[in-house]
Design an enzyme around this catalytic site. Structure first.
Site, PDB file in Angstrom:
ATOM      1  N   TYR A   1       4.179 -11.357   3.824  1.00 17.91           N
ATOM      2  CA  TYR A   1       3.702  -9.990   3.589  1.00 17.91           C
ATOM      3  C   TYR A   1       4.313  -9.465   2.284  1.00 17.91           C
ATOM      4  O   TYR A   1       5.535  -9.423   2.136  1.00 17.91           O
ATOM      5  CB  TYR A   1       4.034  -9.055   4.754  1.00 17.91           C
ATOM      6  CG  TYR A   1       3.315  -9.392   6.055  1.00 17.91           C
ATOM      7  CD1 TYR A   1       2.254 -10.296   6.096  1.00 17.91           C
ATOM      8  CD2 TYR A   1       3.695  -8.807   7.259  1.00 17.91           C
ATOM      9  CE1 TYR A   1       1.607 -10.603   7.285  1.00 17.91           C
ATOM     10  CE2 TYR A   1       3.049  -9.114   8.464  1.00 17.91           C
ATOM     11  CZ  TYR A   1       2.005 -10.016   8.457  1.00 17.91           C
ATOM     12  OH  TYR A   1       1.361 -10.322   9.641  1.00 17.91           O
TER      13      TYR A   1
ATOM     14  N   GLN B   1       0.819  -1.231   0.000  1.00 20.51           N
ATOM     15  CA  GLN B   1       0.000   0.000   0.000  1.00 20.51           C
ATOM     16  C   GLN B   1       0.847   1.273   0.000  1.00 20.51           C
ATOM     17  O   GLN B   1       0.495   2.260  -0.645  1.00 20.51           O
ATOM     18  CB  GLN B   1      -0.933   0.002   1.227  1.00 20.51           C
ATOM     19  CG  GLN B   1      -1.858   1.209   1.318  1.00 20.51           C
ATOM     20  CD  GLN B   1      -2.499   1.346   2.711  1.00 20.51           C
ATOM     21  OE1 GLN B   1      -2.267   0.541   3.596  1.00 20.51           O
ATOM     22  NE2 GLN B   1      -3.291   2.380   2.894  1.00 20.51           N
TER      23      GLN B   1
ATOM     24  N   TRP C   1      -3.069  -8.598  16.999  1.00 24.27           N
ATOM     25  CA  TRP C   1      -3.071  -7.895  15.722  1.00 24.27           C
ATOM     26  C   TRP C   1      -4.399  -7.182  15.461  1.00 24.27           C
ATOM     27  O   TRP C   1      -5.420  -7.537  16.019  1.00 24.27           O
ATOM     28  CB  TRP C   1      -2.668  -8.786  14.567  1.00 24.27           C
ATOM     29  CG  TRP C   1      -3.422 -10.047  14.222  1.00 24.27           C
ATOM     30  CD1 TRP C   1      -3.152 -11.309  14.691  1.00 24.27           C
ATOM     31  CD2 TRP C   1      -4.495 -10.203  13.271  1.00 24.27           C
ATOM     32  NE1 TRP C   1      -3.998 -12.226  14.105  1.00 24.27           N
ATOM     33  CE2 TRP C   1      -4.828 -11.581  13.225  1.00 24.27           C
ATOM     34  CE3 TRP C   1      -5.204  -9.315  12.452  1.00 24.27           C
ATOM     35  CZ2 TRP C   1      -5.844 -12.094  12.403  1.00 24.27           C
ATOM     36  CZ3 TRP C   1      -6.208  -9.829  11.639  1.00 24.27           C
ATOM     37  CH2 TRP C   1      -6.524 -11.191  11.618  1.00 24.27           C
TER      38      TRP C   1
ATOM     39  N   ALA D   1      -8.937  -2.693  14.622  1.00 24.92           N
ATOM     40  CA  ALA D   1      -9.801  -3.304  13.601  1.00 24.92           C
ATOM     41  C   ALA D   1      -9.473  -2.695  12.229  1.00 24.92           C
ATOM     42  O   ALA D   1     -10.351  -2.268  11.481  1.00 24.92           O
ATOM     43  CB  ALA D   1     -11.277  -3.170  13.955  1.00 24.92           C
TER      44      ALA D   1
ATOM     45  N   PRO E   1      -5.480  -4.202  16.473  1.00 24.73           N
ATOM     46  CA  PRO E   1      -6.147  -3.670  17.659  1.00 24.73           C
ATOM     47  C   PRO E   1      -7.118  -2.544  17.311  1.00 24.73           C
ATOM     48  O   PRO E   1      -8.041  -2.252  18.074  1.00 24.73           O
ATOM     49  CB  PRO E   1      -4.989  -3.142  18.516  1.00 24.73           C
ATOM     50  CG  PRO E   1      -3.865  -2.901  17.555  1.00 24.73           C
ATOM     51  CD  PRO E   1      -4.023  -3.944  16.494  1.00 24.73           C
TER      52      PRO E   1
HETATM   53  P1  NDP Z   1      -4.386  -1.844  13.044  1.00 25.93           P
HETATM   54  O1  NDP Z   1      -5.699  -2.335  13.522  1.00 25.93           O
HETATM   55  O2  NDP Z   1      -3.526  -1.066  13.972  1.00 25.93           O
HETATM   56  O3  NDP Z   1      -4.661  -1.013  11.702  1.00 25.93           O
HETATM   57  C1  NDP Z   1      -3.642  -0.242  11.172  1.00 25.93           C
HETATM   58  C2  NDP Z   1      -4.193   0.661  10.095  1.00 25.93           C
HETATM   59  O4  NDP Z   1      -5.166   1.538  10.646  1.00 25.93           O
HETATM   60  C3  NDP Z   1      -3.091   1.543   9.541  1.00 25.93           C
HETATM   61  O5  NDP Z   1      -2.347   0.924   8.527  1.00 25.93           O
HETATM   62  C4  NDP Z   1      -3.886   2.755   9.066  1.00 25.93           C
HETATM   63  O6  NDP Z   1      -4.469   2.421   7.808  1.00 25.93           O
HETATM   64  C5  NDP Z   1      -4.982   2.863  10.129  1.00 25.93           C
HETATM   65  N1  NDP Z   1      -4.535   3.713  11.231  1.00 25.93           N
HETATM   66  C6  NDP Z   1      -3.527   3.480  12.121  1.00 25.93           C
HETATM   67  N2  NDP Z   1      -3.394   4.495  12.985  1.00 25.93           N
HETATM   68  C7  NDP Z   1      -4.327   5.395  12.657  1.00 25.93           C
HETATM   69  C8  NDP Z   1      -4.665   6.650  13.193  1.00 25.93           C
HETATM   70  N3  NDP Z   1      -4.008   7.142  14.240  1.00 25.93           N
HETATM   71  N4  NDP Z   1      -5.706   7.312  12.620  1.00 25.93           N
HETATM   72  C9  NDP Z   1      -6.369   6.807  11.575  1.00 25.93           C
HETATM   73  N5  NDP Z   1      -6.076   5.623  10.999  1.00 25.93           N
HETATM   74  C10 NDP Z   1      -5.064   4.909  11.550  1.00 25.93           C
HETATM   75  O7  NDP Z   1      -3.474  -3.069  12.646  1.00 25.93           O
HETATM   76  P2  NDP Z   1      -3.184  -3.888  11.289  1.00 25.93           P
HETATM   77  O8  NDP Z   1      -4.425  -4.471  10.756  1.00 25.93           O
HETATM   78  O9  NDP Z   1      -2.342  -3.057  10.396  1.00 25.93           O
HETATM   79  O10 NDP Z   1      -2.299  -5.035  11.895  1.00 25.93           O
HETATM   80  C11 NDP Z   1      -1.153  -4.673  12.666  1.00 25.93           C
HETATM   81  C12 NDP Z   1      -0.108  -5.722  12.583  1.00 25.93           C
HETATM   82  O11 NDP Z   1      -0.588  -6.961  13.111  1.00 25.93           O
HETATM   83  C13 NDP Z   1       0.354  -6.108  11.184  1.00 25.93           C
HETATM   84  O12 NDP Z   1       1.232  -5.207  10.623  1.00 25.93           O
HETATM   85  C14 NDP Z   1       1.002  -7.430  11.445  1.00 25.93           C
HETATM   86  O13 NDP Z   1       2.270  -7.245  12.031  1.00 25.93           O
HETATM   87  C15 NDP Z   1       0.044  -8.035  12.457  1.00 25.93           C
HETATM   88  N6  NDP Z   1      -0.960  -8.915  11.809  1.00 25.93           N
HETATM   89  C16 NDP Z   1      -0.845 -10.245  12.045  1.00 25.93           C
HETATM   90  C17 NDP Z   1      -1.707 -11.139  11.494  1.00 25.93           C
HETATM   91  C18 NDP Z   1      -1.529 -12.575  11.777  1.00 25.93           C
HETATM   92  O14 NDP Z   1      -2.183 -13.416  11.151  1.00 25.93           O
HETATM   93  N7  NDP Z   1      -0.668 -12.946  12.680  1.00 25.93           N
HETATM   94  C19 NDP Z   1      -2.806 -10.703  10.606  1.00 25.93           C
HETATM   95  C20 NDP Z   1      -2.878  -9.265  10.438  1.00 25.93           C
HETATM   96  C21 NDP Z   1      -1.987  -8.422  11.042  1.00 25.93           C
HETATM   97  P3  NDP Z   1      -4.900   3.535   6.694  1.00 25.93           P
HETATM   98  O15 NDP Z   1      -4.241   4.826   7.052  1.00 25.93           O
HETATM   99  O16 NDP Z   1      -4.428   2.948   5.420  1.00 25.93           O
HETATM  100  O17 NDP Z   1      -6.385   3.585   6.785  1.00 25.93           O
END
Ligand code: NDP
Length: 337
Positions: free
Chosen positions: A55, A28, A206, A210, A208
């Site tokens: 990834y 992305q 992961w 959503a 947190p």
């Molecule tokens: P989050 O729920 O923290 O979502 C992160 C996304 O939310 C960001 O990429 C951004 O996306 C948006 N965001 C973050 N901070 C803010 C903010 N302050 N204000 C507004 N939007 C915000 O976690 P992820 O879903 O990214 O997962 C986190 C990590 O967990 C992954 O990187 C990975 O390491 C792990 N993971 C593990 C899995 C497993 O199967 N073990 C599966 C999935 C994740 P945007 O700006 O693009 O909207």
């Protein structure tokens, strides 16, 4: 600066806000933004980084390794994972066979530019490989010094128990479980968490936020914010769909007064919420921009009083998923090719 927590019954301390690069690095976001996010994490005191071989089909590990170049290795905790298919998708480029585990760790170390990872995790349970074979491969990787600790991701309580027992026999310890966990997704609370507490594993949770839904930026009836995950046609838009209903989004908007009362932003409330559970060692946060990392890290050390935790439950009501069966239901039924 984020607080540190012990990972399971081990002596390893990790930053309770951990930075993860799923869907962002190598996909992305451009590499310069990815590097800026990693530097924002380091500047904010985050020392723990989570990635996986799968990834962006191995690109995310490379981007993270490049971004961490020049940092003192001893001051970082680097986590990666193995299970999902990588490379050209050959029959042994997937799963938890001894062959794939041994080959995958070597590829991960090369891309991450390090001699060892601090935590090596089974990204899912492999129903096609005897668990004994996988755990023996992990034991050998630990003895070779290529990984210091071993964890799992999205395993059921029974699978964790079986893996833990084998690890003990082989002379190493399973110290962590990496499940999805947020105000909206609480399926680990009834089985995975009690079993982990009993056996000495922590959760590294992961999504947190959503995937950004709990930031409150998706408002029902309004256009999707540009550049957000819900608009990411490289995979993000599909992944976030589960939470993009009017009912969920409306209830999330109603959490705003709770965040205000605590003097937190909505993203901070979401991250602080998972950290109220003392079996959670870290909230794994993602970011598409460095400012998000700086904002989210301020969730560290926050206590949410019981009455506000109860109010959050009331506001979210029936949209919260709590069925412990979901861990098994969402798991791949056979090895994914
Ligand atoms: P989050 O729920 O923290 O979502 C992160 C996304 O939310 C960001 O990429 C951004 O996306 C948006 N965001 C973050 N901070 C803010 C903010 N302050 N204000 C507004 N939007 C915000 O976690 P992820 O879903 O990214 O997962 C986190 C990590 O967990 C992954 O990187 C990975 O390491 C792990 N993971 C593990 C899995 C497993 O199967 N073990 C599966 C999935 C994740 P945007 O700006 O693009 O909207």
């Amino acid at each position: 600066m984020p607080t540190y927590r012990y990972l399971g019954n081990s002596g390893l301390k990790i930053s309770e806000i951990t930075y993860g690069n799923w869907l962002t690095h190598g996909s992305q976001v451009e590499n310069d933004v990815a590097t800026a996010c990693v530097h924002a994490a380091l500047d904010a005191g985050i020392s723990t980084f989570d990635t996986a071989d799968v990834y962006a089909n191995t690109k995310a590990e490379q981007v993270l390794g490049d971004a961490l170049k020049g940092q003192r290795r001893e001051s970082l905790e680097i986590f990666t994972k193995v299970y999902w298919p990588t490379g050209p998708g050959g029959p042994n480029d997937t799963g938890l066979s001894r062959k794939h585990v041994m080959e995958s760790i070597n590829g991960s170390l090369k891309r991450l530019g390090t001699d060892y990872v601090d935590l090596y995790q089974a990204h899912r349970y492999d129903t096609e490989t005897p668990l004994e074979e996988t755990m023996q491969a992990f034991a050998d990787i630990v003895r070779q010094g290529k990984a210091l600790y071993i964890g799992v991701s999205e395993w059921t309580a029974d699978q964790i128990r079986a893996g833990h027992a084998l690890a003990k026999d082989l002379g190493f310890q399973l110290i962590s479980s990496q499940p999805q966990y947020s105000m909206l997704w609480r399926v680990i609370e009834d089985e995975v968490v009690p079993t982990s507490r009993e056996l000495g594993l922590s959760q590294i949770v992961w999504s947190p936020m959503a995937q950004g839904v709990l930031s409150g930026k998706y408002v029902p009836g309004r256009p999707l914010p540009q550049g957000s995950r819900a608009t990411d046609d490289k995979g993000g838009a599909r992944m976030i769909q589960r939470f993009m209903t009017d009912d969920v989004l409306t209830r999330v908007q109603n959490l705003k007064p709770v965040a205000d009362e605590l003097g937190l932003t909505m993203p901070q409330l979401a991250v602080a919420w998972v950290l109220q559970n003392d079996n959670v060692a870290a909230a794994l946060v993602g970011a598409s921009r460095p400012e998000q990392v700086a904002e989210n890290v301020k969730a560290s050390g926050v206590t949410i009083p019981a009455e506000l935790m109860a109010r959050i439950d009331e506001i979210l009501g029936g949209v919260v998923e709590r069925d412990p069966g979901k861990t098994a239901e969402d798991a791949p039924q056979g090895r994914v090719a």
